[in-house]
Design a protein around this motif. Structure first.
Motif, PDB file in Angstrom:
ATOM      1  N   UNK A  47       0.829  -1.206   0.000  1.00  0.00           N
ATOM      2  CA  UNK A  47       0.000   0.000   0.000  1.00  0.00           C
ATOM      3  C   UNK A  47       0.865   1.258   0.000  1.00  0.00           C
ATOM      4  N   UNK A  48       1.958   1.236   0.757  1.00  0.00           N
ATOM      5  CA  UNK A  48       2.858   2.391   0.801  1.00  0.00           C
ATOM      6  C   UNK A  48       3.533   2.615  -0.547  1.00  0.00           C
ATOM      7  N   UNK A  49       3.913   1.528  -1.224  1.00  0.00           N
ATOM      8  CA  UNK A  49       4.528   1.638  -2.548  1.00  0.00           C
ATOM      9  C   UNK A  49       3.545   2.219  -3.553  1.00  0.00           C
ATOM     10  N   UNK A  50       2.310   1.784  -3.482  1.00  0.00           N
ATOM     11  CA  UNK A  50       1.291   2.290  -4.409  1.00  0.00           C
ATOM     12  C   UNK A  50       0.957   3.749  -4.119  1.00  0.00           C
ATOM     13  N   UNK A  51       1.011   4.123  -2.848  1.00  0.00           N
ATOM     14  CA  UNK A  51       0.792   5.523  -2.495  1.00  0.00           C
ATOM     15  C   UNK A  51       1.925   6.400  -3.022  1.00  0.00           C
ATOM     16  N   UNK A  52       3.138   5.832  -3.042  1.00  0.00           N
ATOM     17  CA  UNK A  52       4.299   6.580  -3.546  1.00  0.00           C
ATOM     18  C   UNK A  52       4.287   6.682  -5.062  1.00  0.00           C
ATOM     19  N   UNK A  53       3.738   5.653  -5.735  1.00  0.00           N
ATOM     20  CA  UNK A  53       3.693   5.627  -7.201  1.00  0.00           C
ATOM     21  C   UNK A  53       2.517   4.750  -7.623  1.00  0.00           C
ATOM     22  N   UNK A  54       1.449   5.366  -8.039  1.00  0.00           N
ATOM     23  CA  UNK A  54       0.220   4.627  -8.357  1.00  0.00           C
ATOM     24  C   UNK A  54       0.393   3.661  -9.522  1.00  0.00           C
ATOM     25  N   UNK A  55       1.425   3.849 -10.342  1.00  0.00           N
ATOM     26  CA  UNK A  55       1.650   2.995 -11.505  1.00  0.00           C
ATOM     27  C   UNK A  55       2.685   1.900 -11.251  1.00  0.00           C
ATOM     28  N   UNK A  56       3.173   1.802 -10.030  1.00  0.00           N
ATOM     29  CA  UNK A  56       4.239   0.848  -9.741  1.00  0.00           C
ATOM     30  C   UNK A  56       3.763  -0.582  -9.979  1.00  0.00           C
ATOM     31  N   UNK A  57       4.668  -1.413 -10.521  1.00  0.00           N
ATOM     32  CA  UNK A  57       4.400  -2.843 -10.683  1.00  0.00           C
ATOM     33  C   UNK A  57       5.056  -3.590  -9.532  1.00  0.00           C
ATOM     34  N   UNK A  58       4.254  -4.402  -8.840  1.00  0.00           N
ATOM     35  CA  UNK A  58       4.723  -5.079  -7.642  1.00  0.00           C
ATOM     36  C   UNK A  58       4.465  -6.577  -7.720  1.00  0.00           C
ATOM     37  N   UNK A  59       5.297  -7.333  -7.018  1.00  0.00           N
ATOM     38  CA  UNK A  59       5.076  -8.754  -6.815  1.00  0.00           C
ATOM     39  C   UNK A  59       5.314  -9.039  -5.348  1.00  0.00           C
TER      40      UNK A  59
END
Length: 255
Positions: A47-59
């Motif tokens: 959630x913190x990563x998505x808040x920092x960059x809404x387009x981030x690709x995560x696994x």
């Protein structure tokens, strides 16, 4: 910082330095693989990563580095097709005098801090050679200096520092860089693993202002920023380095 689109694994991403580092890679536009044992905490990092960059690709990979190293690397390649940066952040510590500790403690600490790093590095290296990527290991000032009642932890981090230097030489001809950061006392939940009560931890933080030359303890972002630097092309001529991020603690000789 040249990290946009790079595939980055951060172990121990469920809290502390790892969680903050993952968030900083997300800000850079990297594709971030979050690994850790606590699924709920991993989702908080997500959630913190998505808040920092809404387009981030995560696994997200819920895993224990001591048994799941090969699965972590294979899952990353299956998802993204490549690997550019491996951040070996997951760590473990316990305290105790040599008069009190036993071999089980030694095994627990070395399995996480040394053996797991060896395995992750071994499985990741062929993929990093393809991308001419790099590795950043999270060590400790305990690898550079000696402390009573921390013999096994200090020894494991000293081993990690030497491993960093040796693998840097092994992979230099392949243009794969390998470095380590050596934090001092950073404000995280890591020290709870040493069995310190919250009250004693607060006292220790206050005392530690006197053991760090800058007169304070550190914050996770201060370590994450250096990890980002070492992972990027901004540090293209640095390999085999063990960099203290400890407010000068490694340089002190308190009397």
């Amino acid at each position: 910082m040249s990290l946009a689109g790079k595939v980055v694994i951060v172990t121990g991403a469920s809290s502390g330095i790892g969680a903050t580092t993952a968030e900083e890679f997300a800000k850079q536009g990297s594709k971030v693989v979050l690994t850790g044992r606590n699924e709920a905490n991993l989702k908080a990092t997500e959630a913190a990563c998505k808040a920092a960059n809404s387009k981030v690709e995560l696994l997200l990979i819920t895993a224990d580095v001591t048994v799941d190293a090969e699965r972590i690397i294979n899952s990353t390649i299956d998802k993204f097709g490549q690997l550019d940066v491996l951040v070996n952040n997951a760590g473990y510590g316990e305290g105790g005098s040599i008069l009190d500790i036993n071999v089980d403690q030694y095994d627990r600490i070395f399995d996480t801090n040394v053996r797991a790093v060896f395995l992750l590095t071994k499985y990741a290296a062929p993929h990093l050679i393809k991308t001419q990527g790099n590795i950043v290991n999270v060590s400790s000032v305990a690898g550079l200096r000696s402390f009573s009642d921390l013999s096994v932890y200090c020894t494991s981090k000293a081993a990690l520092d030497q491993f960093t230097r040796c693998i840097a030489l092994d992979l230099a001809s392949k243009n794969v860089r390998v470095n380590a950061v050596n934090p001092g006392l950073i404000v995280t939940k890591f020290y709870q693993g040493f069995g310190i009560s919250e009250e004693d931890y607060v006292k220790h933080l206050e005392y530690s202002k006197s053991t760090h030359a800058l007169g304070r303890v550190g914050q996770p972002k201060e370590v994450a920023d250096v990890i980002i630097f070492l992972a990027s092309d901004s540090s293209s001529f640095i390999t085999g380095a063990t960099l203290p991020i400890d407010g000068g603690k490694h340089a002190m000789c308190p009397r």
